[in-house]
Design a protein around this motif. Structure first.
Motif, PDB file in Angstrom:
ATOM      1  N   MET A  97      43.947  35.020  39.344  1.00 27.99           N
ATOM      2  CA  MET A  97      45.355  34.714  39.556  1.00 27.99           C
ATOM      3  C   MET A  97      46.143  35.952  39.961  1.00 27.99           C
ATOM      4  O   MET A  97      47.143  35.840  40.665  1.00 27.99           O
ATOM      5  CB  MET A  97      45.951  34.092  38.287  1.00 27.99           C
ATOM      6  CG  MET A  97      45.395  32.720  37.982  1.00 27.99           C
ATOM      7  SD  MET A  97      45.925  32.087  36.397  1.00 27.99           S
ATOM      8  CE  MET A  97      47.640  31.759  36.730  1.00 27.99           C
ATOM      9  N   LEU A  98      45.696  37.120  39.529  1.00 26.12           N
ATOM     10  CA  LEU A  98      46.384  38.368  39.860  1.00 26.12           C
ATOM     11  C   LEU A  98      45.673  39.171  40.932  1.00 26.12           C
ATOM     12  O   LEU A  98      46.062  40.298  41.230  1.00 26.12           O
ATOM     13  CB  LEU A  98      46.558  39.206  38.590  1.00 26.12           C
ATOM     14  CG  LEU A  98      47.628  38.601  37.692  1.00 26.12           C
ATOM     15  CD1 LEU A  98      47.325  38.804  36.255  1.00 26.12           C
ATOM     16  CD2 LEU A  98      48.961  39.159  38.072  1.00 26.12           C
ATOM     17  N   GLY A  99      44.622  38.626  41.511  1.00 29.08           N
ATOM     18  CA  GLY A  99      43.919  39.302  42.596  1.00 29.08           C
ATOM     19  C   GLY A  99      43.113  40.505  42.148  1.00 29.08           C
ATOM     20  O   GLY A  99      43.057  41.517  42.835  1.00 29.08           O
ATOM     21  N   LEU A 100      42.454  40.414  40.987  1.00 32.86           N
ATOM     22  CA  LEU A 100      41.642  41.504  40.454  1.00 32.86           C
ATOM     23  C   LEU A 100      40.182  41.078  40.394  1.00 32.86           C
ATOM     24  O   LEU A 100      39.877  39.887  40.327  1.00 32.86           O
ATOM     25  CB  LEU A 100      42.110  41.885  39.046  1.00 32.86           C
ATOM     26  CG  LEU A 100      43.578  42.223  38.874  1.00 32.86           C
ATOM     27  CD1 LEU A 100      43.888  42.454  37.402  1.00 32.86           C
ATOM     28  CD2 LEU A 100      43.954  43.419  39.694  1.00 32.86           C
ATOM     29  N   ARG A 101      39.289  42.050  40.390  1.00 35.67           N
ATOM     30  CA  ARG A 101      37.877  41.773  40.166  1.00 35.67           C
ATOM     31  C   ARG A 101      37.189  43.011  39.612  1.00 35.67           C
ATOM     32  O   ARG A 101      37.709  44.119  39.713  1.00 35.67           O
ATOM     33  CB  ARG A 101      37.181  41.253  41.409  1.00 35.67           C
ATOM     34  CG  ARG A 101      37.050  42.210  42.525  1.00 35.67           C
ATOM     35  CD  ARG A 101      36.436  41.500  43.719  1.00 35.67           C
ATOM     36  NE  ARG A 101      36.221  42.430  44.786  1.00 35.67           N
ATOM     37  CZ  ARG A 101      35.098  42.533  45.454  1.00 35.67           C
ATOM     38  NH1 ARG A 101      34.083  41.755  45.169  1.00 35.67           N
ATOM     39  NH2 ARG A 101      34.965  43.396  46.416  1.00 35.67           N
ATOM     40  N   VAL A 102      36.009  42.816  39.038  1.00 33.01           N
ATOM     41  CA  VAL A 102      35.251  43.887  38.396  1.00 33.01           C
ATOM     42  C   VAL A 102      34.100  44.287  39.312  1.00 33.01           C
ATOM     43  O   VAL A 102      33.357  43.430  39.780  1.00 33.01           O
ATOM     44  CB  VAL A 102      34.715  43.435  37.022  1.00 33.01           C
ATOM     45  CG1 VAL A 102      33.932  44.548  36.352  1.00 33.01           C
ATOM     46  CG2 VAL A 102      35.850  42.973  36.125  1.00 33.01           C
TER      47      VAL A 102
END
Length: 161
Positions: A97-102
């Motif tokens: 939803m916030l445009g993040l990834r690991v």
């Protein structure tokens, strides 16, 4: 005499430690990670409810033997993180939803499910103990790449997708 020019501003996609990253990603902010976790709390609550309902039905179908699976409910947050972060999208639903990834910061490669589960476990251990949580957050505040202590231990980074 020519003086070498020093530029203290970090270019896009660098860590500040060890030079530029081969992957052109901007690091996620601590505020974005916090908001993503708040969304994830709601998703974990829903996931736990669905899991509890499935275990109850399995218990009825197996004449009570399936109810022993209720022992995995406390680990539902770790299971949720392992499946979502270790999956193809590399992020939990709150992170998406916030445009993040690991990612692995050196190569930008995907995280496997076991590493994602250990990452979540270390996060929950740190957040459950105030002193460890403070140490974890201090790492993120002091480092220019905003990696927290549990990110550093496993060699991961949360980036903007």
């Amino acid at each position: 005499m020519n003086q070498p020019q020093t530029d203290y501003a970090q270019p896009y996609g660098t860590t500040g430690y060890g030079g530029p990253l081969p992957v052109p990603y901007a690091r996620a902010s601590l505020g974005g990670r916090t908001v993503a976790y708040l969304f994830d709390i709601a998703f974990i609550f829903l996931f736990t409810g669905v899991l509890a309902t499935a275990i109850a039905v399995i218990g009825l179908l197996t004449f009570g033997f399936g109810w022993t699976l209720f022992a995995i409910l406390p680990a539902s947050g770790i299971i949720y993180s392992a499946v979502t972060v270790g999956g193809s999208k590399q992020s939990t639903w709150g992170m998406r939803m916030l445009g993040l990834r690991v990612v692995a910061p050196e190569s930008g490669t995907r995280v496997d499910m076991l590493t994602a589960a250990i990452h979540a476990l270390l996060f929950y251990v740190a957040i459950s103990t105030f002193l460890l949580w403070c140490v974890d957050v201090v790492f993120g505040l002091l480092r220019p790449d905003r990696r927290l202590g549990h990110d550093l231990i496993l060699g991961l980074a949360v980036v903007r997708a």
